[in-house]
Design a protein around this motif. Structure first.
Motif, mmCIF file in Angstrom:
data_model
loop_
_atom_site.group_PDB
_atom_site.id
_atom_site.type_symbol
_atom_site.label_atom_id
_atom_site.label_comp_id
_atom_site.label_asym_id
_atom_site.label_seq_id
_atom_site.Cartn_x
_atom_site.Cartn_y
_atom_site.Cartn_z
ATOM 1 N N UNK B 200 -3.509 1.694 -17.104
ATOM 2 C CA UNK B 200 -2.565 0.467 -17.321
ATOM 3 C C UNK B 200 -3.270 -0.775 -16.517
ATOM 4 N N UNK B 201 -3.042 -2.087 -17.069
ATOM 5 C CA UNK B 201 -3.555 -3.170 -16.566
ATOM 6 C C UNK B 201 -2.282 -3.698 -16.096
ATOM 7 N N UNK B 202 -1.885 -3.972 -14.797
ATOM 8 C CA UNK B 202 -0.855 -4.784 -14.298
ATOM 9 C C UNK B 202 -1.092 -6.288 -14.270
ATOM 10 N N UNK B 223 -1.443 -12.022 -3.825
ATOM 11 C CA UNK B 223 -0.929 -11.028 -4.689
ATOM 12 C C UNK B 223 -1.964 -9.992 -4.935
ATOM 13 N N UNK B 224 -3.105 -10.448 -5.463
ATOM 14 C CA UNK B 224 -4.104 -9.308 -6.051
ATOM 15 C C UNK B 224 -4.754 -8.401 -5.089
ATOM 16 N N UNK B 230 -2.549 0.161 -2.639
ATOM 17 C CA UNK B 230 -2.228 1.201 -3.478
ATOM 18 C C UNK B 230 -3.443 2.012 -4.065
ATOM 19 N N UNK B 231 -4.812 1.507 -3.758
ATOM 20 C CA UNK B 231 -5.874 2.134 -4.274
ATOM 21 C C UNK B 231 -6.495 1.862 -5.555
ATOM 22 N N UNK B 232 -6.453 0.785 -6.051
ATOM 23 C CA UNK B 232 -7.065 0.159 -7.092
ATOM 24 C C UNK B 232 -7.410 -1.077 -6.889
ATOM 25 N N UNK B 233 -8.427 -1.619 -8.055
ATOM 26 C CA UNK B 233 -8.757 -2.997 -7.665
ATOM 27 C C UNK B 233 -7.836 -4.150 -8.102
ATOM 28 N N UNK B 234 -7.996 -5.153 -7.274
ATOM 29 C CA UNK B 234 -7.159 -6.260 -7.730
ATOM 30 C C UNK B 234 -7.907 -7.385 -7.806
ATOM 31 N N UNK B 235 -7.786 -8.430 -8.579
ATOM 32 C CA UNK B 235 -8.765 -9.562 -8.915
ATOM 33 C C UNK B 235 -7.665 -10.699 -9.108
ATOM 34 N N UNK B 262 -6.112 2.160 -13.111
ATOM 35 C CA UNK B 262 -5.227 0.608 -13.159
ATOM 36 C C UNK B 262 -6.172 -0.450 -12.695
ATOM 37 N N UNK B 263 -5.769 -1.568 -12.643
ATOM 38 C CA UNK B 263 -6.363 -2.855 -12.303
ATOM 39 C C UNK B 263 -5.057 -3.829 -12.049
ATOM 40 N N UNK B 264 -5.085 -4.504 -11.013
ATOM 41 C CA UNK B 264 -4.094 -5.450 -11.052
ATOM 42 C C UNK B 264 -4.771 -6.853 -10.960
ATOM 43 N N UNK B 265 -4.309 -7.647 -12.085
ATOM 44 C CA UNK B 265 -4.784 -8.918 -12.378
ATOM 45 C C UNK B 265 -3.771 -9.858 -12.017
ATOM 46 N N UNK B 266 -3.976 -10.838 -10.976
ATOM 47 C CA UNK B 266 -3.267 -11.913 -10.815
ATOM 48 C C UNK B 266 -3.661 -13.181 -11.436
ATOM 49 N N UNK B 267 -3.149 -13.641 -12.562
ATOM 50 C CA UNK B 267 -3.319 -14.816 -13.116
ATOM 51 C C UNK B 267 -2.570 -15.791 -12.289
#
Lengths: 504, 392
Positions: B200-202, B223-224, B230-235, B262-267
């Motif tokens: 999943x991509x957040x 936010x990223x 949580x243990x996954x990459x944020x960008x 998963x990855x968290x993307x903060x646009x």
């Protein structure tokens, strides 16, 4: 044949029932396109621009600026086929009728004819007098909806006559409703008038119990449910009740009813009558703010008469300076400057009371509120970071804020976050007053009129320019000593403006 | 008052940190390279992106206008967020599944959902008029953040179907806003997605305002960076840069499909309009902020890039504008022609199979409606006059 389309005021905010017309951007004769901004309106939630849903030529503006209009009332007529023009009025779309519809604007709700005022005042007070409580969806009985109904009968020659008869008919109805035993005949009267009279749109209506199909039946038959006594469970009104009411003789309505008075401004004087003005908008906010302030902050007011002859001379000198060529230099400017200087000397007067935290918040910045009388009532825009402004900047800001406030264009940001206020009651030609604090502030300075007075000046009685200052303060925060010192210093600065420099 | 709220936040981290922002196209239309996100686009592809951006803005404009004209009940404008949505939407593959909020009109566009279907929801004539399976675009979710759980769960389902790490691997993408990051749902979905390494991509569109609540009242860190906990990459990506949003989302989706989790993307973007048409942002935010963001417009920078690199002439831009206008007029026409649903239709899609309780309620409601029938007899004039009022 020209083809008119009427744009009805939409609900632009999920359940709003009315809006004020702020400004028209088009005039009759203007060509308009789809989505062109035609009007600015202000709702309880926001000021919004309405885009035109039609392309064509504006035939008529059906409501005026400043008017409060119910959702669903036509506000503009656009001729969408202007080329084949000449007869602008088509069929039952008589613009006259729209004008009539739109006319009973704000003050129209309780526009009882004179002489009937008292009867209506007592009998129908909860009905006619109180603020209309329109429903949002469904079987609404608000004036906005009712006003549309005569339109259908526009082709009917009797319609206009009937429309005039409707309104006064409600008064006898209201009177009759007073006596319980005549409820039946009251219903009859109401039945022959229209169920959608403003008088019947009272809050009391909400309490009427009736199933939606019955309500629709009542609406269709023109029966006012508020005048009926229900025979159903828990006193609810049944279909039979409505039908009985509709069937009973209805000869009285409109007979001998006086001619309806034209809608008038709420403040018009009618000897012997009373008038109820809906509390809303700025008035409502002002009232709430004043009550909150007056009954939470213990107010103390002190007064000081000051010889401002020298200050007036200073004002004249400032006006002659090139720096001030483009701005208005008024005595208020120097009063504001004096107050700002006093704040620096006594920071505690520029504070707020934080009840939950049990703290006094002393502010090291000044957002200087200026109470302004506008067409829409009292508002208090404030000059942000006034402490950091030069005198020219302060003058410019004061002028700008006063202008936008008068024009009704003050943004919420202009009105919030004030820290201390000046109210210039002098412009109304009075000497002084006991101002009520702006909520959240602890001091307010009233500046009275400047007038020629006999005054002891350098040991002799002379004619001098004299004003009166009044400082109200929150006694929880400011003791008499501090308040007195601040007021004394402000007075001293106005008496001798040089002190402003000395103490700055 | 708002000043105090940011106290304690590391300086510059919330709003003004450009250092950690992935950007491939500057607001002035200059292409910049990023070592982790190489992006090769043909002139055609860039023109298509531009076309997408312009058309969705026009659709949005039309919907706002229709709301102001009383034709829609409400509308959540995407103005300013076109690049975040088109960039991420164009990174999707057919097999991916989208879980939108109620503002993802441009993502819907990328998934082939007809705009009029979105308007139907906001006009109140249906509960979302498209088939999620047909477009791989789930129904709009009004409950803030709830769709992130759906996305995480759906992604776990993909895993169990064995459709991860293969050629035809699939992923989900969950859209949400900055305000939703304060919701329990979102945080729970982070936990589940992380622990199960779900594909999943957040995709968080940080438009700086949770209705009237500014970002600094939502978070003390960017936010990223939350993803790390949580243990996954944020960008963090420039949300007004369609190139960067495309490249970053593409990479995140690829790694999800490959089984990397998963990855968290903060646009990082800005809501140029109101939260919805019932909101008045002038009551809580400053004009200056809006002006600053106008300079970062997502469409203007692509246009500048196309012009500078001689990839498009004025005829192209005129064509796109004309097409957008036509789309807008079509949407308007379709909206005005949307039929009102029958009152009984509300029972139609409650359950896939017949259901005893629903059938019973259906009968009761039908009987209730029948109660109106005789009421209309004899005096039908008044009731209908209102409805006809606007005609002729």
């Amino acid at each position: 044949m020209a083809k008119l389309q009427h744009f009805k005021l939409p609900d632009v905010g999920e359940g709003l029932t009315e809006a004020d017309i702020i400004k028209w951007h088009v005039q009759p004769g203007d060509a308009v396109e789809i989505n062109q901004t035609i009007v600015e309106i202000e709702t309880a939630k926001a000021v919004v621009e309405l885009p035109c849903p039609y392309e064509g030529v504006v035939a008529e503006l059906l409501v005026e600026e400043g008017q409060t209009v119910d959702v669903g009332v036509p506000i503009i007529a656009v001729d969408v086929a202007p080329s084949d023009t000449t007869s602008v009025v088509g069929g039952d779309q008589d613009p006259e009728s729209y004008q009539n519809l739109a006319k009973p604007e704000t003050p129209a709700e309780p526009a009882e004819p004179a002489g009937q005022g008292q009867a209506a005042g007592s009998a129908a007070a909860p009905a006619a007098g109180e603020k209309r409580q329109p429903v949002l969806v469904g079987y609404g009985v608000k004036p906005g909806a009712t006003k549309r109904r005569p339109r259908k009968r526009g082709a009917d020659p009797a319609a206009a006559e009937r429309a005039t008869a409707e309104r006064p008919a409600a008064e006898p109805a209201a009177e009759a409703a007073q006596s319980a035993e005549s409820a039946e005949s009251a219903a009859a009267v109401a039945a022959s008038s229209v169920a959608v009279e403003p008088a019947s749109t009272a809050p009391g209506r909400v309490a009427v119990l009736a199933k939606p199909p019955v309500r629709k039946l009542a609406k269709d038959l023109g029966v006012d449910l508020t005048t009926l006594t229900g025979s159903g469970p828990q006193g609810s009104i049944t279909r039979a009740d409505v039908q009985a009411a509709a069937a009973s003789p209805a000869g009285t309505a409109g007979v001998g009813a006086p001619e309806r008075e034209p809608a008038v401004r709420p403040v018009a004087w009618r000897p012997g009558g009373e008038e109820r003005v809906a509390v809303k908008g700025v008035r409502k906010h002002t009232a709430a703010a004043m009550v909150r302030s007056a009954f939470t902050a213990p107010h103390v007011t002190e007064f000081l008469q000051v010889d401002v002859t020298d200050m007036m001379a200073a004002v004249r000198r400032l006006r002659s300076l090139a720096d001030f060529a483009d701005v208005k230099v008024s005595p208020l400017l120097l009063v504001a400057r004096a107050l700002l200087t006093a704040v620096r000397r006594y920071p505690m007067i520029n504070a707020s009371w934080d009840e939950p935290a049990e703290e006094i918040v002393v502010k090291h910045y000044v957002n200087l509120g200026i109470a302004a009388a506008t067409d829409r009532g009292l508002i208090v825009p404030n000059v942000k970071d006034a402490h950091a402004l030069s005198l020219v900047e302060l003058a410019t800001e004061l002028q700008r804020l006063t202008e936008i406030a008068r024009a009704g264009k003050a943004q919420p940001a202009d009105l919030s976050g004030g820290t201390i206020t000046i109210t210039n009651v002098g412009v109304f030609g009075v000497d002084t007053g006991t101002p009520i604090l702006t909520p959240g502030e602890v001091a307010i300075l009233a500046f009275g009129q400047i007038r020629d007075m006999p005054w002891v000046h350098e040991g002799e009685i002379k004619v001098r320019k004299v004003t009166t200052l009044a400082l109200s303060f929150d006694h929880r925060v400011i003791d008499g000593e501090l308040g007195s010192a601040a007021l004394r210093d402000i007075g001293a600065m106005l008496e001798d403006p040089l002190r402003m420099i000395a103490w700055a | 008052m708002t000043v105090d709220a940011s106290r304690g936040a590391p300086p510059g981290t919330l709003r003004n940190s450009s250092a950690e922002l992935v950007q491939l196209l500057t607001p002035e239309g200059e292409r910049v390279e990023h070592p982790d996100y190489p992006l090769e686009l043909t002139a055609d592809e860039i023109r298509d992106l531009y076309r997408d951006l312009v058309i969705v803005r026009r659709i949005d404009f039309e919907a706002v206008a229709l709301t102001r004209q009383g034709e829609l009940g409400i509308w959540a404008s995407l103005l300013g967020q076109e690049a975040a949505q088109i960039g991420s939407g164009r990174a999707l593959r057919d097999q991916d599944m989208v879980f939108p909020t109620y503002r993802e009109h441009a993502v819907a566009w990328c998934c082939g959902v007809e705009p009029i279907k979105l308007l139907g929801l906001y006009r109140g004539v249906n509960h979302a008029g498209w088939d999620p399976k047909e477009h791989n675009f789930h129904l709009y979710t009004i409950v803030i953040g709830a769709q992130t759980l759906h996305a995480a769960g759906y992604a776990m389902g993909i895993q169990r179907d064995g459709a991860v790490g293969t050629e035809s691997g699939a992923a989900t993408i969950a859209y949400f806003g900055d305000g939703a990051t304060s919701q329990g749902d979102v945080n729970e979905s982070f936990v589940w997605a992380s622990v199960f390494n779900a594909p999943v991509v957040f995709f968080c569109q940080n438009n700086q305002w949770a209705i009237s609540e500014p970002l600094e009242k939502q978070s003390r860190i960017p936010l990223y960076r939350r993803a790390q906990g949580f243990g996954f990459p944020g960008i963090r990506v420039d949300g007004n840069d369609v190139f960067a949003c495309l490249a970053v989302t593409r990479k995140a989706l690829d790694s999800a499909r490959d089984g990397q989790g998963p990855t968290l993307i903060e646009a990082f973007t800005y809501r140029m309009g109101a939260h919805t048409t019932t909101d008045d942002p002038t009551r809580y935010r400053l004009e200056a902020e809006l002006e600053a963001w106008k300079l970062k417009d997502p469409i203007e920078r692509v246009k500048a890039y196309l012009v500078k690199n001689e990839m498009a002439d004025s005829a192209f831009f005129d064509d796109v504008d004309a097409e957008a206008k036509q789309v807008g007029m079509d949407v308007r026409k379709q909206c005005l022609e949307l039929p009102d649903p029958g009152p009984m239709s509300i029972f139609d899609h409650v359950y896939a199979e017949p259901h005893a309780l629903i059938s019973e309620e259906q009968e009761q409601f039908a009987a209730y409606l029948a109660g109106f029938a005789d009421a209309a007899d004899g005096t039908d004039g008044a009731g209908r006059a209102d409805e006809e009022g606007n005609a002729s």
